[in-house]
Design a protein around this motif. Structure first.
Motif, mmCIF file in Angstrom:
data_model
loop_
_atom_site.group_PDB
_atom_site.id
_atom_site.type_symbol
_atom_site.label_atom_id
_atom_site.label_comp_id
_atom_site.label_asym_id
_atom_site.label_seq_id
_atom_site.Cartn_x
_atom_site.Cartn_y
_atom_site.Cartn_z
ATOM 1 N N THR A 176 -5.940 -4.895 -2.918
ATOM 2 C CA THR A 176 -7.144 -4.133 -3.264
ATOM 3 C C THR A 176 -6.937 -2.659 -2.966
ATOM 4 O O THR A 176 -7.306 -1.781 -3.762
ATOM 5 N N SER A 177 -6.348 -2.385 -1.782
ATOM 6 C CA SER A 177 -6.096 -0.985 -1.414
ATOM 7 C C SER A 177 -5.245 -0.318 -2.487
ATOM 8 O O SER A 177 -5.499 0.828 -2.884
ATOM 9 N N ILE A 210 0.841 -1.207 0.000
ATOM 10 C CA ILE A 210 0.000 0.000 0.000
ATOM 11 C C ILE A 210 0.879 1.261 0.000
ATOM 12 O O ILE A 210 0.881 2.025 -0.968
ATOM 13 N N THR A 223 -4.589 -5.831 0.982
ATOM 14 C CA THR A 223 -3.572 -4.804 0.666
ATOM 15 C C THR A 223 -3.492 -4.584 -0.844
ATOM 16 O O THR A 223 -3.321 -3.454 -1.303
#
Ligand code: NAD
Ligand code: DAU
Length: 340
Positions: free
Chosen positions: A156-157, A103, A154
């Motif tokens: 996806t973030s 991220i 993470t």
């Protein structure tokens, strides 16, 4: 043309570096990698002498490393592979290194791409962002985003940060979401290389749960050609699914490997399941096929033969990895599972 590859000393990254050097002899390539446990320069010894190739040790989550690199080079494209990639580690060892690399690292790269006006940024994402499928259907780019494990959350973030950089600041970004890769240079903590290595040493093959979890397998070179097609042909802001069109239960893969190595099925041991274990992944890659003319060119049978042969011919590469810290991790991760 100058391209930055981050995480190029890992499994897919090292295959992608080789693919780029072979297919684009006039392009310069810089590979930045922090050389975590998963990064291995022995995967790139054949590229070291190439005058178009430069390796830089650095961390995508360190602003100073990234700003220095972007100030020194004028990149035309950035392809981000760098990440903590193993689901079991995110479940058992904690998620802080995942949050930092997957991220924070992506945000720092995006900020640098904006500041230094890089014409194109690519994020290498995963089908895990979609969560798990029921018995029917396949993931499309329109499927709901429902990550189920810390690693997937993470990734996806990061996808959302990439989207935000495009929508808010007009950064030219593209994203790929690919299914399970296999092939040469994969760290032997992942299913296929772990099973090949254990079977070849007559060790137990730990299969999680009932072994009926389904993954969609793609040979790594096909993922590399898919990334290349998206990188060079896709519209800014677009997202593409890439899959191998070969979704089968894990137990089938394990039995096939035993057969290829002429080892008995008695080596299989069903062990405690992975928490939150996604039941089924299957990709619909029709958008990439229609828009970009890409499709996988290796059948699963061809890919697995190349992979098994490679691991048998390159024992030194993985035997060195399966010692020291890795051994400690393996014992901690699997001890209670194997004893139950
Ligand atoms: P890998 O674990 O083999 O390699 C990751 C590489 O990133 C390593 O070389 C490591 O040293 C480097 N790295 C980690 N943190 C870093 C940091 N902070 N700064 C710089 N380098 C760092 O992973 P992989 O299987 O090759 O996956 C590569 C990418 O592709 C990941 O982003 C992963 O999420 C994605 N992906 C993987 C698969 C798969 O099946 N393996 C499928 C779809 C997407
Ligand atoms: O789908 C894409 C993802 O594929 C990538 O985003 C990840 O970076 C990559 O690690 C991979 O994740 P998986 O969790 O699917 O891969 P892994 O090889 O760890 O596991 C594949 C399947 O095999 C999964 O259902 C769990 C099972 N498994 C795995 C191991 C390591 C076992 O049954 N036994 C094992 O020992």
């Amino acid at each position: 043309m100058k391209i930055l590859v981050t995480g190029g000393a890992g499994f897919i990254g090292s295959n992608f570096v080789r693919y780029q050097l072979e297919h684009y002899p006039d392009q310069e390539l810089v590979n930045l990698d922090a050389l975590t446990y998963a990064g291995n320069l022995e995967s790139l010894t054949d590229c070291e002498e190439n005058p178009n190739y430069t390796f830089v040790k650095g961390d995508i989550a360190e602003v100073s490393d990234i700003e220095k690199l972007f100030a020194e080079h004028s990149f035309d494209m950035v392809v981000n592979f760098a990440a903590e990639s193993h689901v079991d580690r995110s479940l058992h060892l904690g998620n802080d290194t995942f949050i930092r690399a997957n991220i924070l690292g992506v945000q720092i790269l995006l900020d640098a791409a904006r500041k230094f006006k890089v014409p194109r940024f690519m994020q290498v994402s995963t089908d895990e962002v979609y969560g798990s499928l029921g018995p029917q259907g396949r993931f499309t780019e329109e499927s709901l985003i429902q990550p189920n494990n810390p690693y997937a959350a993470t990734k996806t973030s990061a996808d959302f940060l990439v989207r935000a950089a495009h929508k808010s600041f007009g950064l030219d970004v593209v994203t790929t979401r690919c299914s399970n890769n296999f092939g040469p240079f994969q760290f032997p903590e992942k299913l296929i290389p772990l099973m090949i290595a254990n079977a070849s040493e007559d060790k137990v093959l730990p299969v999680y749960g009932d072994g009926m979890h389904i993954r969609d397998w793609i040979y790594v070179e096909d993922h590399c050609s898919g990334i290349d097609a998206v990188l060079r042909k896709a519209k800014p802001g677009s997202i593409y699914n890439l899959g191998g069109d070969h979704d089968v239960p894990n137990i089938e893969i394990v039995k096939l490997i035993l057969k290829a190595l002429d080892k008995p099925e008695s080596l299989i041991k069903y062990v405690e399941d992975r928490p939150g274990h996604d039941r089924r992944y299957a990709m619909d890659s029709s958008k990439a096929k229609a828009d970009l003319g890409w499709s996988p060119s290796f059948t699963f049978a061809e890919g697995i033969k190349l992979t098994v042969d490679w691991y048998l011919a390159n024992k030194k590469w993985w035997e060195r990895i399966r010692s020291g810290d890795y051994l400690k991790y393996y014992e901690e991760m699997y001890q209670s599972r194997l004893n139950n």
